[in-house]
Write an enzyme that holds these catalytic residues in place. Sequence first.
Site, PDB file in Angstrom:
ATOM      1  CG  LEU A   1      -2.101  -0.930   1.266  1.00 47.02           C
ATOM      2  CD1 LEU A   1      -2.812  -0.838   2.608  1.00 47.02           C
ATOM      3  CD2 LEU A   1      -3.077  -0.627   0.136  1.00 47.02           C
ATOM      4  CG  ASP A   2       1.062   3.830  -3.332  1.00 49.06           C
ATOM      5  OD1 ASP A   2       2.102   3.157  -3.467  1.00 49.06           O
ATOM      6  OD2 ASP A   2       0.266   4.067  -4.265  1.00 49.06           O
ATOM      7  N   PRO A   3       1.982   5.123   0.855  1.00 50.12           N
ATOM      8  CG  PRO A   3       4.028   6.205   1.230  1.00 50.12           C
ATOM      9  CD  PRO A   3       3.260   5.439   0.181  1.00 50.12           C
TER      10      PRO A   3
ATOM     11  CB  ALA B   1      -3.297   3.431   0.458  1.00 57.03           C
TER      12      ALA B   1
ATOM     13  NE  ARG C   1      -0.091   5.083  -7.013  1.00 63.66           N
ATOM     14  CZ  ARG C   1       1.163   5.046  -7.459  1.00 63.66           C
ATOM     15  NH1 ARG C   1       1.718   6.131  -7.976  1.00 63.66           N
ATOM     16  NH2 ARG C   1       1.863   3.932  -7.403  1.00 63.66           N
TER      17      ARG C   1
END
Length: 296
Positions: A39-41, A43, A174
């Site tokens: 997970l991206d920061p 998220a 995204r």
Amino acid sequence: MSLNGWLNVDKPAGLTSYGVIARIKKITGRCRIGHAGTLDPLATGVLPIALGQATRTVEYLHQLSKTYQADIELGTATDTYDAEGRITFTADASAVTLSQVAAALKGFSGSIEQIPPMYSALKLNGRPLYELARRGETAELKPRAVTIFRLDLLEFTSPVVRIEVECSGGTYIRSLAYDLGQALGVGAHLKKLRRTAYGCFNIGQAVALDELTDVGGVAAALLPLDHGLDLLPRLMLDAAMSASLSHGVVTPELRAQLAEGQAYRLYAAEGVLTAIADLTGPELRLKVFGAAQPGE
């Protein structure tokens, strides 16, 4: 204490997936730790964390579907395709209607091709794409096949579109946000993202990272070693098969039950996961597990 199993962690915003691992590793010490589904920061939500022997099962979780709730802001595109990036395009999105949004979203259902964002951990010639992007370099990225099993429009309060997506592994929400902006002609970026499910890991049973403060708490929150492996057929072993597997040997009787191109969960009579037999490659791969239960 030997820790073997899965944690269903509710990742907070502002922290990378590896940051979550670092926190848990600080609590558990030398325990081997891995994760499924970065997970991206930006998220939040479900992040499956594997401890001990469960790290050997991570590869099989990549086949599980994932569910997200996402807020997409129309009228602004960024280089990262999310709210943390540099603005690259703006447009007036005030004229976009609910029916236009709904019609555009229909084009992203089912099997689709998607170009991943340059700011991603995917590698090109051994180098992560985000390294190239940060240096101002570009690369011609090929579309990848992904599957959108379900895409629901939850709300549209201009300029924000809220959706719920169930998708295959490898899908970038995204990129979905960016592509929606392109389809509507006004640009868009991902404003907010929360993963609510990863296969059988769901947000209702997830534990907040801040609640994991000591080894005892981690052990109490552990899920079984085979959690998430229901997609693999289950085979029960007799005593002779179990005894042979403990020495890494597959008996002819067991081998006769294994089909090419498939991986199997193998269980001893007491219902403990003993091994995974994987025939998805050119030869049999055998992963034999110890008898330790979660938290033992």
